[in-house]
Design an enzyme around this catalytic site. Structure first.
Site, PDB file in Angstrom:
ATOM      1  N   TYR A   1      -2.483  13.632  55.433  1.00  0.00           N
ATOM      2  CA  TYR A   1      -3.202  13.432  54.170  1.00  0.00           C
ATOM      3  C   TYR A   1      -2.640  12.194  53.505  1.00  0.00           C
ATOM      4  O   TYR A   1      -1.456  11.908  53.631  1.00  0.00           O
ATOM      5  CB  TYR A   1      -3.026  14.650  53.246  1.00  0.00           C
ATOM      6  CG  TYR A   1      -3.376  15.941  53.934  1.00  0.00           C
ATOM      7  CD1 TYR A   1      -4.703  16.262  54.202  1.00  0.00           C
ATOM      8  CD2 TYR A   1      -2.387  16.808  54.374  1.00  0.00           C
ATOM      9  CE1 TYR A   1      -5.031  17.426  54.879  1.00  0.00           C
ATOM     10  CE2 TYR A   1      -2.710  17.980  55.047  1.00  0.00           C
ATOM     11  CZ  TYR A   1      -4.030  18.282  55.292  1.00  0.00           C
ATOM     12  OH  TYR A   1      -4.349  19.417  55.969  1.00  0.00           O
TER      13      TYR A   1
ATOM     14  N   ASN B   1       0.371  24.890  58.391  1.00  0.00           N
ATOM     15  CA  ASN B   1      -0.505  23.753  58.650  1.00  0.00           C
ATOM     16  C   ASN B   1       0.297  22.457  58.778  1.00  0.00           C
ATOM     17  O   ASN B   1       1.283  22.255  58.074  1.00  0.00           O
ATOM     18  CB  ASN B   1      -1.516  23.595  57.505  1.00  0.00           C
ATOM     19  CG  ASN B   1      -2.511  22.486  57.782  1.00  0.00           C
ATOM     20  OD1 ASN B   1      -3.235  22.538  58.770  1.00  0.00           O
ATOM     21  ND2 ASN B   1      -2.511  21.466  56.948  1.00  0.00           N
ATOM     22  N   VAL B   2      -0.152  21.613  59.698  1.00  0.00           N
ATOM     23  CA  VAL B   2       0.443  20.293  59.901  1.00  0.00           C
ATOM     24  C   VAL B   2      -0.719  19.306  59.859  1.00  0.00           C
ATOM     25  O   VAL B   2      -1.527  19.254  60.783  1.00  0.00           O
ATOM     26  CB  VAL B   2       1.163  20.214  61.264  1.00  0.00           C
ATOM     27  CG1 VAL B   2       1.819  18.840  61.439  1.00  0.00           C
ATOM     28  CG2 VAL B   2       2.198  21.325  61.411  1.00  0.00           C
ATOM     29  N   GLY B   3      -0.844  18.563  58.767  1.00  0.00           N
ATOM     30  CA  GLY B   3      -2.012  17.697  58.630  1.00  0.00           C
ATOM     31  C   GLY B   3      -1.634  16.344  58.040  1.00  0.00           C
ATOM     32  O   GLY B   3      -0.648  16.218  57.308  1.00  0.00           O
TER      33      GLY B   3
ATOM     34  N   GLU C   1      -0.850  23.669  64.986  1.00  0.00           N
ATOM     35  CA  GLU C   1      -0.841  22.279  65.464  1.00  0.00           C
ATOM     36  C   GLU C   1       0.286  22.069  66.469  1.00  0.00           C
ATOM     37  O   GLU C   1       0.130  21.282  67.415  1.00  0.00           O
ATOM     38  CB  GLU C   1      -0.687  21.305  64.292  1.00  0.00           C
ATOM     39  CG  GLU C   1      -1.952  21.092  63.465  1.00  0.00           C
ATOM     40  CD  GLU C   1      -2.226  22.195  62.458  1.00  0.00           C
ATOM     41  OE1 GLU C   1      -1.367  23.097  62.296  1.00  0.00           O
ATOM     42  OE2 GLU C   1      -3.282  22.162  61.818  1.00  0.00           O
TER      43      GLU C   1
ATOM     44  N   GLU D   1     -10.402   3.855  52.104  1.00  0.00           N
ATOM     45  CA  GLU D   1     -10.379   5.057  52.938  1.00  0.00           C
ATOM     46  C   GLU D   1     -11.007   4.828  54.316  1.00  0.00           C
ATOM     47  O   GLU D   1     -11.580   3.772  54.590  1.00  0.00           O
ATOM     48  CB  GLU D   1     -11.124   6.193  52.216  1.00  0.00           C
ATOM     49  CG  GLU D   1     -10.222   7.026  51.318  1.00  0.00           C
ATOM     50  CD  GLU D   1      -9.352   7.997  52.119  1.00  0.00           C
ATOM     51  OE1 GLU D   1      -9.460   8.026  53.355  1.00  0.00           O
ATOM     52  OE2 GLU D   1      -8.556   8.734  51.492  1.00  0.00           O
TER      53      GLU D   1
END
Lengths: 79, 476
Positions: free
Chosen positions: B165, B161-163, B225, B274
């Site tokens: 955060y 996974n490439v996210g 990704e 946020e």
């Protein structure tokens, strides 16, 4: 100097300005609030710190866990 | 030509007049956050900002608002800066269809030139960190991609996974990281923690603009990704192997941090202003131990301001949220014509669809709630007819004002999952969800009086052309 956010009296120095003596980055050792000494008073001084962002030991103790810690998988497989 | 790293894209922005270099001395706080906040208020063609003279620093280079306008988003996709939003989304969809495009593994990444390990690790030495918003608990890295692997299948490239955060810097070698439970990294972490293990991570700061977009795109769990980045670039994404974790990271990254999320540990973190336009509150969040830093010569720190929309993050993840929802709905329901989920990462989405029969539009709305991204978002769904453009909000308002009878068109579904950052959720993570069917009822749903719509006259199209010609001639 006490923490602007939780009023705890123990801080650590995380960083010093590369140009000597300009600023320090401090961190409260209870609530972990982190600030630079050159920031505006509303972020660095207890009496000017906004009420809505203040934190107490109870707030820390009761803060939700994100994400929650799952149960450990049982080791060993079924026979 | 696709952009291989942040630096080359900054040059592209500069050449297009979309980068403002500020060489006057500025304070790290409040100037950097305030400037990035302000630039978001300049409108849809706002520039990126670049600072290199920041009080107290000797070697700081900071890029902000890199994706923060439709012009910059278009340039990130290698499109003309004046490409209309709807056309950018359409092009995103066309390129998505070419997925997967395998990445290209390149040698000698720039970030391999400088290294700190073990006791030498000091994030403050490498990154000119600063606070964004008043109530933030500290200094954040909020536009980096975090790479992790499925602990049960560490060799599965597609499940890597490439996210993006949020990451709070909590020490020279300690970070707090937010894995939202609906996001893929939380699945990796859960498996690691069930085994009592740490979860290794590689964090790439300062990336080419497509990597940042795919890092915020809700792909399926087993969609890579990097293979999507290749599709969106129209060329293989350049990657390289991170030295400590062995994970695949962007070849062009400015800085790569490697370490582990420490298993079964939580510690107070935040709050952080946020993407919801609200602070998160303080939560007990995961802790990352940084064991190695690799960085380019003269690294550029890329950061992102976020606050009350619209800010950079809304441009960054707007089309990137619309397209996967559109693709996933269309897979089941080919009648779906368009999705506009650009509002707060898809907490609200507008879906245009054809109808098979009465009740169909409500089914499409319910399907949106159960796609992977819908589990954490899609709180308010508005379904409109296929001839309504969901990107044209006056048309959407027309549909809402005339096609809706709350007696039968409003579905209020209790106690569903939503990301706990949604400030309206109660308890956090639980919310009712709303589907508004703003489509015209069709058989056998015979409600209302919709048999006589006013449509544009058959001759109107020719008159549009004629009027444009007349106006152009007058202007000439």
């Amino acid at each position: 100097m006490s923490c602007p956010r939780c009023d705890h009296d123990t801080t650590a120095t995380l960083a010093e300005s590369p140009v000597p003596g300009v600023w320090q980055v401090l961190q409260c050792q209870r609530c972990l609030y982190t600030w630079r000494t050159t920031e505006p008073a509303r972020r660095t001084q207890r009496d000017a710190y906004p009420a809505e962002f203040r934190m107490t030991q109870a707030d820390i103790d009761n803060a939700p866990e994100v994400p929650s810690i799952p149960p450990l998988r049982r080791s060993g497989g079924a026979g | 030509m696709p952009h291989d790293d942040l630096r080359s894209f900054l040059d592209v922005l500069d050449a297009a007049g979309q980068l403002l270099r500020i060489s006057d001395e500025v304070a790290p706080e409040p100037d950097l956050g305030a400037a990035a906040n302000a630039v978001a208020r300049l409108g849809e063609n706002a520039p990126a900002l670049y600072f290199d003279n920041v009080t107290g620093f000797t070697d700081a280079r900071i890029a902000l608002n890199v994706h923060g306008s439709w012009a910059n988003h278009a340039l990130a996709l290698d499109l003309p800066a004046d490409t209309a939003v709807k056309e950018q989304v359409a092009e995103f969809i066309r390129r998505w269809e070419t997925f997967p495009v395998p990445p290209e593994r390149r040698a000698d990444p720039g970030w391999a030139r400088n290294t700190r390990t073990g006791g030498e690790v000091d994030v403050f030495e490498v990154l000119p960190l600063f606070r964004l918003n008043d109530g933030d608990g500290g200094f954040y890295i909020d536009k980096a991609v975090v790479v992790s692997r499925d602990p049960d299948e560490p060799d599965n490239f597609d499940k890597q996974n490439v996210g993006v955060y949020r990451i709070e810097v909590k020490g020279r070698a300690k970070l707090g990281l937010q894995p939202v439970p609906m996001h893929d990294i939380a699945l990796h972490l859960r498996k690691a923690e069930e085994n009592g293990a740490d979860l290794p991570v590689a964090i790439a700061v300062g990336n080419d603009p497509i990597i940042s977009i795919v890092g915020g795109t809700p792909l399926a769990y087993d969609q890579s990704e990097y293979e999507m980045a290749g599709a969106l670039r129209g060329a293989p994404a350049p990657i390289a192997t991170a030295p400590l974790t062995g994970f695949d990271v962007p070849w062009g990254a400015e800085v790569v941090l490697e370490g582990v999320i420490e298993g079964r540990r939580r510690e107070i973190e935040g709050p952080f202003g946020e993407f919801t336009g609200h602070y998160s509150g303080g939560r007990n969040m995961t802790v990352v131990r940084v064991d190695r830093i690799s960085f380019r010569d003269r690294p550029v720190f890329e950061s992102l301001y976020l606050g009350m929309p619209w800010t950079e993050i809304d441009y960054l993840i707007g089309p990137a949220t619309c397209v996967p929802i559109y693709q996933q709905l269309k897979a089941d329901f080919p009648e779906v014509r368009a999705v506009n989920a650009m509002y707060t990462h898809g907490l609200l989405a507008v879906i245009a669809t054809g109808k098979r029969y009465g009740g169909f539009a409500k089914a499409v709305g319910m399907r949106a709630l159960t796609i992977p991204h819908g589990l954490g978002y899609c709180k308010v769904i508005i379904v409109v007819d296929e001839d309504v453009d969901p990107f044209n909000l006056p048309q959407v308002m027309w549909a809402l004002s005339t096609k809706v009878n709350p007696a039968g068109d409003v579905l209020n579904l209790p106690n569903l999952s939503v990301l706990e950052l949604d400030p309206g959720s109660q308890p956090p993570g639980i919310s009712n969800k709303l589907i508004i069917d703003a489509t015209t009822p069709v058989e056998p749903d015979a409600r209302g009086h919709y048999s006589q719509p006013v449509t544009d006259l058959p001759e109107a199209a020719a008159w549009i052309d004629r009027l444009r010609r007349l106006l152009a001639a007058r202007a000439g």
